[in-house]
Scaffold this motif. Structure first.
Motif, PDB file in Angstrom:
ATOM      1  N   ARG A  57       0.839  -1.207   0.000  1.00 56.02           N
ATOM      2  CA  ARG A  57       0.000   0.000   0.000  1.00 56.02           C
ATOM      3  C   ARG A  57       0.871   1.253   0.000  1.00 56.02           C
ATOM      4  O   ARG A  57       0.549   2.237  -0.657  1.00 56.02           O
ATOM      5  N   ALA A  58       1.981   1.219   0.724  1.00 59.70           N
ATOM      6  CA  ALA A  58       2.888   2.377   0.723  1.00 59.70           C
ATOM      7  C   ALA A  58       3.453   2.596  -0.672  1.00 59.70           C
ATOM      8  O   ALA A  58       3.488   3.720  -1.177  1.00 59.70           O
ATOM      9  N   TRP A  59       3.877   1.518  -1.339  1.00 62.49           N
ATOM     10  CA  TRP A  59       4.440   1.641  -2.686  1.00 62.49           C
ATOM     11  C   TRP A  59       3.398   2.056  -3.714  1.00 62.49           C
ATOM     12  O   TRP A  59       3.740   2.641  -4.737  1.00 62.49           O
ATOM     13  N   SER A  60       2.114   1.792  -3.455  1.00 60.14           N
ATOM     14  CA  SER A  60       1.090   2.214  -4.412  1.00 60.14           C
ATOM     15  C   SER A  60       0.953   3.736  -4.434  1.00 60.14           C
ATOM     16  O   SER A  60       0.404   4.305  -5.365  1.00 60.14           O
ATOM     17  N   LYS A  61       1.473   4.398  -3.418  1.00 58.73           N
ATOM     18  CA  LYS A  61       1.419   5.859  -3.340  1.00 58.73           C
ATOM     19  C   LYS A  61       2.686   6.530  -3.886  1.00 58.73           C
ATOM     20  O   LYS A  61       2.742   7.738  -4.023  1.00 58.73           O
ATOM     21  N   ILE A  62       3.690   5.736  -4.200  1.00 55.60           N
ATOM     22  CA  ILE A  62       4.967   6.265  -4.679  1.00 55.60           C
ATOM     23  C   ILE A  62       5.016   6.123  -6.197  1.00 55.60           C
ATOM     24  O   ILE A  62       4.722   5.068  -6.735  1.00 55.60           O
ATOM     25  N   ASN A  63       5.408   7.179  -6.877  1.00 61.70           N
ATOM     26  CA  ASN A  63       5.404   7.172  -8.341  1.00 61.70           C
ATOM     27  C   ASN A  63       6.740   6.811  -8.981  1.00 61.70           C
ATOM     28  O   ASN A  63       6.870   6.875 -10.200  1.00 61.70           O
ATOM     29  N   ILE A  64       7.714   6.429  -8.202  1.00 67.80           N
ATOM     30  CA  ILE A  64       9.022   6.062  -8.760  1.00 67.80           C
ATOM     31  C   ILE A  64       8.842   4.913  -9.751  1.00 67.80           C
ATOM     32  O   ILE A  64       8.267   3.879  -9.436  1.00 67.80           O
TER      33      ILE A  64
END
Length: 75
Positions: A57-64
């Motif tokens: 879920r944290a990575w779903s918010k990161i656009n890298i």
């Protein structure tokens, strides 16, 4: 593109099953005791599913590494 939470849950479960089987096999190879290996796998399956879900879920918010395509804007 937005990923729904249930997708993360499905990915969490499938990944954790794979990881738990690996943990049980490694634990058995180290201990030689299937009961102990299964106990270790049973404990880690719960804790690592929670950690993986939060990580996902944290990575779903990161656009890298993401790229927005023109078709994502079509309705």
């Amino acid at each position: 593109m937005v990923e729904k939470k249930y997708r993360s849950i499905i990915k969490t479960i499938s990944w954790r099953l794979t990881g738990t089987i690996d943990t049980i096999i490694i634990s058995f190879l180290i201990t030689g005791n299937f009961s102990m290996a299964f106990s270790i796998g049973s404990i880690e399956v719960i804790t690592k599913m929670i950690l993986y879900y939060l990580h996902e879920r944290a990575w779903s918010k990161i656009n890298i590494g993401r790229k927005v395509l023109k078709e994502d804007y079509q309705i």
